[in-house]
Write an enzyme that holds these catalytic residues in place. Structure first.
Site, PDB file in Angstrom:
ATOM      1  CG  PHE A 123      -1.699   1.253   1.359  1.00  9.16           C
ATOM      2  CD1 PHE A 123      -3.045   1.098   0.205  1.00  9.16           C
ATOM      3  CD2 PHE A 123      -1.807   2.326   1.824  1.00  9.16           C
ATOM      4  CE1 PHE A 123      -3.955   2.433   0.250  1.00  9.16           C
ATOM      5  CE2 PHE A 123      -2.405   3.428   1.796  1.00  9.16           C
ATOM      6  CZ  PHE A 123      -3.528   3.487   0.997  1.00  9.16           C
ATOM      7  CG  ASP A 210       5.492   3.400   2.056  1.00 14.15           C
ATOM      8  OD1 ASP A 210       5.487   3.987   3.211  1.00 14.15           O
ATOM      9  OD2 ASP A 210       4.568   3.370   1.305  1.00 14.15           O
ATOM     10  CE  LYS A 239      -1.068   5.499   7.909  1.00 21.12           C
ATOM     11  NZ  LYS A 239      -0.681   5.042   6.679  1.00 21.12           N
TER      12      LYS A 239
HETATM   13  C1  PLP Z   1      -0.822   5.145   5.100  1.00 22.72           C
HETATM   14  C2  PLP Z   1       0.133   4.780   4.287  1.00 22.72           C
HETATM   15  C3  PLP Z   1       0.440   5.306   3.018  1.00 22.72           C
HETATM   16  C4  PLP Z   1      -0.509   6.793   2.559  1.00 22.72           C
HETATM   17  O1  PLP Z   1      -0.129   7.646   3.479  1.00 22.72           O
HETATM   18  P1  PLP Z   1      -1.448   8.982   3.434  1.00 22.72           P
HETATM   19  O2  PLP Z   1      -1.055  10.014   4.534  1.00 22.72           O
HETATM   20  O3  PLP Z   1      -2.733   8.250   3.680  1.00 22.72           O
HETATM   21  O4  PLP Z   1      -1.526   9.521   2.028  1.00 22.72           O
HETATM   22  C5  PLP Z   1       1.549   4.897   2.151  1.00 22.72           C
HETATM   23  N1  PLP Z   1       2.310   3.953   2.318  1.00 22.72           N
HETATM   24  C6  PLP Z   1       1.969   3.245   3.448  1.00 22.72           C
HETATM   25  C7  PLP Z   1       2.932   2.039   3.764  1.00 22.72           C
HETATM   26  C8  PLP Z   1       0.940   3.587   4.597  1.00 22.72           C
HETATM   27  O5  PLP Z   1       0.780   2.743   5.511  1.00 22.72           O
END
Ligand code: PLP
Length: 385
Positions: A123, A210, A239
């Site tokens: 994701f 990420d 986050k």
């Molecule tokens: C939550 C998340 C995103 C996206 O972040 P947003 O602030 O919602 O755009 C991208 N990568 C990972 C691994 C995430 O957990």
């Protein structure tokens, strides 16, 4: 718009790991606004710093130097070993920056159609490029045509990435979560990142992590890659970074750190004094209060305590995770658990259909963690029965 199937309830205030709803009922928050509120709710030091900054200066734009942004870049680089930072307002935007760096890096090498290796069940966000990078058809369906330039392989399979090198001459980077979050708290083999790093080195690809969910102490280290001895070229954060004030960052080192030149990327709000105050205060409180060690300890406690309480319960497949990023996989879809846990005044989240995700605030103490495991174990047992 109707982008969420929301719970019909609202919280009006919080305190530490607790949230209070409109009726005055108190809930133990084991999801922290989706792995965001590491300092918990209404943290006094964060509130004081934000009030002070709001009374001083909120925003000036990136047309001018922003000392707090420079300080935040410095601190994040010191903690991570990376060299430069770009600031934005969310995780998806941080990944957009990483994707643009990878493509530009490719073009600078004379690759006209650069491709990035991404993983199944990954994701990376909801913008067009990041949803295209995401390994979940539900996120993509209806938004075709997708952004091209992504090659997908199974998560955890370094061999599959090595094979790509033989067949593609346009790959420029690998983008991967150290532990997958939305995909179901998936923990790869301990040498996975090292293997990917080696493949990237051999092929002059950028190794991009990420760490939007895993970063900022969530797994018991500042960044999840610090559980290994490899370094990424690019790392994205969001986050936990701002404890709820929107702030994202894309860090880089080496050639990746110098790929963007003026005019190639930007953000109106990105890294403004207010957002940087939230991030700087988060880092400060985390260091002062020993929250990395707390995440490691309490994470281990929650996992072992849950394992004891759920020992022998048919339908519980696995309890896994690192630090305070914990998944409990059941043998069946368990979305209904969210409501059932709420009835027991516990806030959890279910991801990947059958995995209960626990990402409580990093300030959680042992007594609160015991309440968490007790309530969750009862709810899971009742559900499975
Ligand atoms: C939550 C998340 C995103 C996206 O972040 P947003 O602030 O919602 O755009 C991208 N990568 C990972 C691994 C995430 O957990």
């Amino acid at each position: 718009m109707q982008t969420y199937a929301r719970q019909d309830m609202a919280f009006v205030r919080g305190e530490g790991v607790w949230l209070v709803d409109e009726k005055g009922d108190k809930y133990l928050d084991a999801m922290a606004g989706i792995a965001v509120s590491g300092l918990g709710h209404a943290h006094a030091k964060l509130a004081a710093a934000l009030c002070e900054q709001a009374k001083t200066l909120i925003h000036t734009s990136n047309i001018f130097r922003i000392p707090k942004q420079e300080q935040l870049a410095e601190e994040l680089c010191t903690l991570s070993g990376l060299e430069r930072a770009f600031f934005c307002n969310s995780g998806a935007e941080a990944n957009e920056a990483a994707i643009k760096i990878a493509r530009l890096y490719g073009h600078n090498k004379g690759i006209a159609n650069p491709a990035i290796v991404v993983m199944e069940k990954s994701f990376h966000g909801r913008t067009m490029a990041t949803l295209s990078a995401t390994g979940n058809r539900k996120v993509q369906a209806g938004f075709e045509p997708l952004v091209t330039g992504f090659v997908r392989v199974p998560f955890g399979d370094a061999e599959a990435v090595a094979k790509l090198a033989a067949h593609h001459n346009n790959i420029v980077a690998v983008l991967v979560e150290p532990f997958q979050g939305e995909g179901g708290i998936n923990v790869p083999a301990a040498d996975y990142l090292a293997k990917l790093r080696a493949i990237c080195d051999a092929n002059e690809w950028l190794f991009m992590l990420d760490e939007i969910q895993t970063g900022i102490g969530r797994t018991g280290k500042w960044f999840a890659f610090q559980h290994t001895d490899v370094m990424p070229d690019v790392m994205t954060l969001a986050k936990g970074l701002g404890s709820g004030i929107p702030v994202g960052a894309c860090l880089a080192r080496g050639v990746a750190a110098n790929t963007f030149v003026p005019g190639k990327h930007g953000s109106t709000y990105g890294g403004n004094p207010f957002a940087c105050t939230a991030a700087l205060t988060t880092l400060k409180v985390m260091a002062e209060d020993g929250l990395l060690a707390n995440a490691a300890e309490l994470g281990a406690f929650i996992r072992s305590n849950l394992a004891e309480r759920l020992n022998g319960v048919a339908g519980v497949r696995e309890i896994r995770g690192q630090g305070l990023m914990i998944g409990v996989e059941l043998d069946r879809p368990c979305g209904d658990l969210v409501k059932q846990a709420m009835a027991q005044r516990l806030l959890i989240n279910v991801t990947s259909d059958s995995v209960v995700r626990l990402v409580p605030p990093l300030i959680i103490n042992r007594q609160e963690a015991a309440v968490l495991t007790e309530r969750l174990a009862e709810v899971i047992k009742a559900f499975l029965a």
